[in-house]
Enzyme design. Structure first.
Site, PDB file in Angstrom:
ATOM      1  N   LEU A  15       0.893  -1.174   0.227  1.00 26.84           N
ATOM      2  CA  LEU A  15      -0.029  -0.049   0.134  1.00 26.84           C
ATOM      3  C   LEU A  15       0.889   1.242   0.038  1.00 26.84           C
ATOM      4  O   LEU A  15       2.047   1.356   0.590  1.00 26.84           O
ATOM      5  CB  LEU A  15      -0.837   0.137   1.310  1.00 26.84           C
ATOM      6  CG  LEU A  15      -1.935  -1.088   1.399  1.00 26.84           C
ATOM      7  CD1 LEU A  15      -2.665  -0.790   2.621  1.00 26.84           C
ATOM      8  CD2 LEU A  15      -2.430  -1.414   0.068  1.00 26.84           C
ATOM      9  N   GLY A  60       1.185  -5.409   1.568  1.00 23.73           N
ATOM     10  CA  GLY A  60       0.139  -5.322   0.143  1.00 23.73           C
ATOM     11  C   GLY A  60       0.416  -6.235  -0.986  1.00 23.73           C
ATOM     12  O   GLY A  60      -0.692  -6.786  -1.656  1.00 23.73           O
ATOM     13  N   ASN A  83       5.012  -7.659   6.192  1.00 21.53           N
ATOM     14  CA  ASN A  83       5.968  -7.165   7.287  1.00 21.53           C
ATOM     15  C   ASN A  83       5.270  -5.794   8.113  1.00 21.53           C
ATOM     16  O   ASN A  83       6.044  -5.137   8.439  1.00 21.53           O
ATOM     17  CB  ASN A  83       6.959  -6.519   6.531  1.00 21.53           C
ATOM     18  CG  ASN A  83       6.641  -5.329   5.455  1.00 21.53           C
ATOM     19  OD1 ASN A  83       5.559  -5.452   4.916  1.00 21.53           O
ATOM     20  ND2 ASN A  83       7.602  -4.499   5.085  1.00 21.53           N
ATOM     21  N   GLU A  84       3.998  -5.975   8.276  1.00 16.71           N
ATOM     22  CA  GLU A  84       3.318  -4.502   8.737  1.00 16.71           C
ATOM     23  C   GLU A  84       3.770  -4.253  10.053  1.00 16.71           C
ATOM     24  O   GLU A  84       3.970  -3.212  10.434  1.00 16.71           O
ATOM     25  CB  GLU A  84       1.888  -5.178   8.712  1.00 16.71           C
ATOM     26  CG  GLU A  84       1.039  -4.591   7.676  1.00 16.71           C
ATOM     27  CD  GLU A  84       1.076  -5.992   6.654  1.00 16.71           C
ATOM     28  OE1 GLU A  84       1.756  -6.757   6.671  1.00 16.71           O
ATOM     29  OE2 GLU A  84       0.280  -5.824   5.652  1.00 16.71           O
TER      30      GLU A  84
HETATM   31  C1  LIG Z   1      -6.788  -7.651  13.925  1.00 15.56           C
HETATM   32  C2  LIG Z   1      -6.279  -6.503  13.096  1.00 15.56           C
HETATM   33  C3  LIG Z   1      -5.993  -5.393  14.053  1.00 15.56           C
HETATM   34  C4  LIG Z   1      -6.014  -4.001  13.572  1.00 15.56           C
HETATM   35  C5  LIG Z   1      -5.729  -3.752  12.361  1.00 15.56           C
HETATM   36  C6  LIG Z   1      -6.414  -2.557  11.931  1.00 15.56           C
HETATM   37  C7  LIG Z   1      -6.095  -1.853  10.747  1.00 15.56           C
HETATM   38  C8  LIG Z   1      -4.835  -2.306  10.059  1.00 15.56           C
HETATM   39  C9  LIG Z   1      -4.067  -1.154  10.056  1.00 15.56           C
HETATM   40  C10 LIG Z   1      -3.141  -0.973   8.994  1.00 15.56           C
HETATM   41  C11 LIG Z   1      -2.938  -2.213   8.072  1.00 15.56           C
HETATM   42  C12 LIG Z   1      -2.109  -1.571   6.700  1.00 15.56           C
HETATM   43  C13 LIG Z   1      -1.743  -2.671   5.981  1.00 15.56           C
HETATM   44  C14 LIG Z   1      -0.718  -2.163   5.092  1.00 15.56           C
HETATM   45  C15 LIG Z   1      -0.284  -2.712   3.994  1.00 15.56           C
HETATM   46  C16 LIG Z   1       1.061  -2.270   3.351  1.00 15.56           C
HETATM   47  O1  LIG Z   1       1.123  -2.715   2.234  1.00 15.56           O
HETATM   48  S1  LIG Z   1       1.953  -1.059   4.058  1.00 15.56           S
HETATM   49  C17 LIG Z   1       3.335  -0.778   2.838  1.00 15.56           C
HETATM   50  C18 LIG Z   1       4.490  -1.940   3.243  1.00 15.56           C
HETATM   51  N1  LIG Z   1       5.601  -1.710   2.287  1.00 15.56           N
HETATM   52  C19 LIG Z   1       6.680  -1.589   2.488  1.00 15.56           C
HETATM   53  O2  LIG Z   1       7.151  -1.919   3.341  1.00 15.56           O
HETATM   54  C20 LIG Z   1       7.664  -1.362   1.385  1.00 15.56           C
HETATM   55  C21 LIG Z   1       8.550  -0.225   1.577  1.00 15.56           C
HETATM   56  N2  LIG Z   1       9.464  -0.168   0.586  1.00 15.56           N
HETATM   57  C22 LIG Z   1      10.770  -0.864   0.482  1.00 15.56           C
HETATM   58  O3  LIG Z   1      10.952  -1.687   1.259  1.00 15.56           O
HETATM   59  C23 LIG Z   1      11.467  -0.641  -0.832  1.00 15.56           C
HETATM   60  O4  LIG Z   1      11.282   0.760  -1.412  1.00 15.56           O
HETATM   61  C24 LIG Z   1      11.375  -1.550  -1.877  1.00 15.56           C
HETATM   62  C25 LIG Z   1      11.998  -2.787  -1.428  1.00 15.56           C
HETATM   63  C26 LIG Z   1       9.908  -1.834  -2.428  1.00 15.56           C
HETATM   64  C27 LIG Z   1      12.204  -1.136  -3.202  1.00 15.56           C
HETATM   65  O5  LIG Z   1      13.272  -0.797  -2.929  1.00 15.56           O
HETATM   66  P1  LIG Z   1      14.109   0.146  -3.815  1.00 15.56           P
HETATM   67  O6  LIG Z   1      14.058  -0.458  -5.508  1.00 15.56           O
HETATM   68  O7  LIG Z   1      15.469   0.358  -3.108  1.00 15.56           O
HETATM   69  O8  LIG Z   1      13.352   1.764  -4.278  1.00 15.56           O
HETATM   70  P2  LIG Z   1      13.465   2.724  -2.986  1.00 15.56           P
HETATM   71  O9  LIG Z   1      13.217   2.205  -1.525  1.00 15.56           O
HETATM   72  O10 LIG Z   1      14.249   3.841  -3.246  1.00 15.56           O
HETATM   73  O11 LIG Z   1      11.945   3.288  -3.091  1.00 15.56           O
HETATM   74  C28 LIG Z   1      11.502   4.142  -4.410  1.00 15.56           C
HETATM   75  C29 LIG Z   1      10.772   5.383  -3.994  1.00 15.56           C
HETATM   76  O12 LIG Z   1       9.433   4.602  -3.308  1.00 15.56           O
HETATM   77  C30 LIG Z   1       9.068   4.913  -1.937  1.00 15.56           C
HETATM   78  N3  LIG Z   1       8.320   3.825  -1.606  1.00 15.56           N
HETATM   79  C31 LIG Z   1       8.671   2.587  -1.588  1.00 15.56           C
HETATM   80  N4  LIG Z   1       7.693   1.669  -1.130  1.00 15.56           N
HETATM   81  C32 LIG Z   1       6.631   2.780  -0.737  1.00 15.56           C
HETATM   82  C33 LIG Z   1       5.317   2.494  -0.211  1.00 15.56           C
HETATM   83  N5  LIG Z   1       4.925   1.288  -0.084  1.00 15.56           N
HETATM   84  N6  LIG Z   1       4.426   3.314  -0.321  1.00 15.56           N
HETATM   85  C34 LIG Z   1       5.034   4.857  -0.560  1.00 15.56           C
HETATM   86  N7  LIG Z   1       6.173   5.096  -1.023  1.00 15.56           N
HETATM   87  C35 LIG Z   1       7.153   4.035  -1.209  1.00 15.56           C
HETATM   88  C36 LIG Z   1      10.365   5.327  -1.560  1.00 15.56           C
HETATM   89  O13 LIG Z   1      10.084   5.972  -0.368  1.00 15.56           O
HETATM   90  C37 LIG Z   1      11.055   5.931  -2.581  1.00 15.56           C
HETATM   91  O14 LIG Z   1      10.504   7.281  -2.682  1.00 15.56           O
HETATM   92  P3  LIG Z   1      11.447   8.580  -3.174  1.00 15.56           P
HETATM   93  O15 LIG Z   1      12.410   8.423  -1.982  1.00 15.56           O
HETATM   94  O16 LIG Z   1      11.837   8.297  -4.382  1.00 15.56           O
HETATM   95  O17 LIG Z   1      10.383   9.723  -3.183  1.00 15.56           O
END
Ligand SMILES: CC/C=C\C/C=C\C/C=C\CCC/C=C/C(=O)SCCNC(=O)CCNC(=O)[C@H](O)C(C)(C)COP(=O)(O)OP(=O)(O)OC[C@H]1O[C@@H](n2cnc3c(N)ncnc32)[C@H](O)[C@@H]1OP(=O)(O)O
Length: 208
Positions: A15, A60, A83-84
């Site tokens: 997400l 996600g 990894n939440e």
């Molecule tokens: C019983 C239940 C009780 C309670 C529950 C109640 C409610 C629930 C509450 C919440 C639930 C939410 C569920 C959430 C789900 C999700 O999906 S959260 C998202 C998790 N994602 C991540 O952790 C991924 C993070 N990103 C990375 O690890 C890396 O970016 C990558 C490995 C994917 C890629 O690495 P690289 O190729 O090295 O790229 P960069 O790290 O340089 O990233 C480029 C650029 O993109 C931005 N970015 C990366 N991921 C995201 C993202 N998910 N969202 C927004 N932006 C992201 C990153 O910051 C870089 O940005 P810039 O610096 O270029 O601006």
């Protein structure tokens, strides 16, 4: 239907974290409803669905992959998992249900508490993905597997798939609004916003 990514090295980064950070409750509810509907359509699809995981697949992204009928992942440095907890958030019950159906209770409990991200080989060993191949072979492998699945009489396959997934789909269908409201309340807690802010900063720091 094959899910794949146009971004080299990333199947799906999950997400958009920026949508969950410093947002309004109304926007959070709309965001969550869109996710619920996308997932209900994917997990409940009558089509054969396959994930061509040619890159990282956290949170996600892992949900998308797990919601398909079959997963092929590229070997190498890529990681997949829910990894939440590492972001200070909690996998919603329907993410958990899909993981339970995929890798079983014990592995899910460990995976979720630790916010574990697995290599392709580790994911294969716990049944999180079905096959691991070199990057260039991911799509041809998916296409080959798809041909096998297409041999099965469609009506029989669809009835089987639907009956296997119905309970998990119905659980969310019956409480969509409550779930969306809970998400909006949870994500806007001060402590959760603080964790998300730190996680976003750590992503930016990693890049610099
Ligand atoms: C019983 C239940 C009780 C309670 C529950 C109640 C409610 C629930 C509450 C919440 C639930 C939410 C569920 C959430 C789900 C999700 O999906 S959260 C998202 C998790 N994602 C991540 O952790 C991924 C993070 N990103 C990375 O690890 C890396 O970016 C990558 C490995 C994917 C890629 O690495 P690289 O190729 O090295 O790229 P960069 O790290 O340089 O990233 C480029 C650029 O993109 C931005 N970015 C990366 N991921 C995201 C993202 N998910 N969202 C927004 N932006 C992201 C990153 O910051 C870089 O940005 P810039 O610096 O270029 O601006």
């Amino acid at each position: 239907m094959v899910l794949a990514s146009a971004a080299p090295g990333i199947f799906s980064a999950g997400l958009d974290i920026l949508e969950m950070y410093q947002s309004t409750p109304e926007r959070c509810v709309a965001f969550w409803r869109a996710l619920q509907d996308a997932w209900l359509n994917l997990y409940g699809s009558r089509l054969i669905t396959m994930a061509a995981i040619e890159g990282h697949s956290p949170a996600g992204g892992c949900l998308l992959a797990m919601s398909c009928d079959y997963r092929v992942m590229a070997e190498g440095k890529f990681q997949i998992g829910l990894n939440e907890t590492k972001l200070g958030i909690v996998a919603p019950f329907w993410f958990t249900d899909v993981m339970l159906n995929t890798i079983g209770h014990r592995e899910t409990e460990k995976a979720l508490q630790l916010g574990a991200l697995y290599s392709a080989q580790q994911a294969l060993s716990i049944g999180l993905v079905d096959k691991v191949v070199p990057l260039a072979e991911v799509m041809p492998t998916v296409e080959g597997e798809l041909k096998n699945w297409l041999q099965i009489p469609a009506a029989a396959r669809v009835i089987t798939k639907t009956s296997m997934r119905k309970a998990v789909l119905d659980r969310l269908r019956s409480q969509k609004e409550k779930d969306a409201q809970f998400f909006a309340d949870f994500i806007n807690r001060d402590s959760v916003q603080k964790s998300l802010g730190m996680y976003i900063a750590s992503l930016q720091k990693k890049k610099n």
